[in-house]
Design a protein around this motif. Structure first.
Motif: not given
Length: 328
Positions: A62-73, A82-88, A132-135
């Motif tokens: 799974g991936v994890v990303c911190a975002s105010g909006g656009n990067a997270g989306l 890709m078929g992996v989970s995302a935590t924003i 998780l993979t940090y994005v």
């Protein structure tokens, strides 16, 4: 779940390059709009994040990303494909609209802190504790490589022998700026000036340029929340100090960015967020003319290339809220 996509697959679109008659009349030279608002995730971010995830997250849990909006989306969109989970992880300043759109993409949303920097600390913690993979939203060479593709597309659209007089770009954490510079180098346009636009109160790049060193802002006071990194990435600052590049760092007020949003909607029939409005305001506020008068841009200016970076944290309700806050 693991990715089943091919290495050659791209998640971004080759976006339109449109000529704006109205903007061209204002500045006395042809204005071309690179319409990154038409990307599947709503902004340019899918270019870099798609490229990074292809390289780093193909076997991720799974991936994890911190975002105010656009990067997270963008991360949520790419992860779903890709078929992996995302935590924003989003700061509390993010509009409910963004949270809903993230959830609609199947992402798990966690609200942490007041500004992006707070959310980013939590994202790093989750990456460490949950494997998780940090994005990163803006500070990674793979992101810049992905973003650079918009410049090569623009060069192909303009055709041989046509070079911009300047490129207009909004700056938040600096990822788009780094990508644009990479793209300019790739197509042999390194000598093209870049006008780097921020709003007052979300101006970490301008503060660094003025100080001659990287500055961390005390707070983000601008309503252009998607520009809201308190510290610009190191590479963007290094580029600003390079004698090989011409980067003109300028600020506009929230009022100017809002006016640019409204004018762009009225004239071009496209709604973008305030972060994008910062770049558009360079034209609508008369800044280009001022830079010409000051001799920082030539009086006989070649065509302008405006990166319409887009943004998904906007709708008519949010626009009304911004009007109320900025023009009470």
């Amino acid at each position: 779940m693991y990715c089943s996509c091919t290495m050659a697959e791209h998640f971004h679109l080759n976006t339109p390059l449109l000529e704006s008659v109205n903007m061209s009349k204002r500045v006395g030279t042809t204005v071309y709009l690179k319409m990154e608002n038409s990307q599947p995730s709503g902004s340019f971010k899918v270019r870099g994040i798609g490229h990074l995830c292809q390289q780093l997250a193909r076997q991720s849990k799974g991936v994890v990303c911190a975002s105010g909006g656009n990067a997270g989306l963008a991360a949520a969109y790419v992860a779903k494909k890709m078929g992996v989970s995302a935590t924003i992880v989003v700061p509390s300043s993010s509009p409910r609209l963004v949270v809903q759109r993230l959830q609609d993409q199947g992402a798990t949303v966690k609200i942490t802190g007041k500004v992006w920097d707070d959310a980013n600390t939590e994202a790093h913690r989750l990456a460490e504790t949950e494997g998780l993979t940090y994005v990163p939203p803006f500070d990674h060479p793979l992101l810049w490589q992905g973003h650079a593709t918009m410049i090569s597309e623009a060069a192909d659209s303009l055709g041989p022998g046509v070079k911009p007089g300047a490129v207009l770009v909004s700056v938040g954490g600096g990822g788009l700026l780094c990508g644009v510079i990479q793209g300019l180098k790739d197509v042999g346009w390194k000598d093209v000036p870049i006008i780097a636009m921020e709003t007052v109160g979300a101006d970490c790049f301008n503060a660094a340029v003025k100080a001659g060193r990287i500055i961390t802002l005390d707070d983000i006071t601008s309503e252009a929340k998607c520009l809201g990194a308190k510290t610009v990435c190191k590479k963007a600052f290094e580029y600003s100090q390079s004698s090989d590049l011409t980067i003109i760092s300028e600020l506009v007020t929230d009022q100017h960015a809002l006016h640019a949003m409204e004018t762009f909607l009225d004239e071009e029939r496209v709604l973008v967020e305030m972060a994008c409005g910062a770049a558009l305001a360079a034209i609508y506020s008369g800044l280009i003319q001022r830079l010409q008068d000051e001799g920082r841009l030539p009086s006989c200016l070649g065509p302008l290339l405006v990166i319409v970076c887009g943004g998904s944290s906007i709708n008519m309700e949010q626009l009304a809220n911004l009007k109320h806050k900025i023009r009470p």
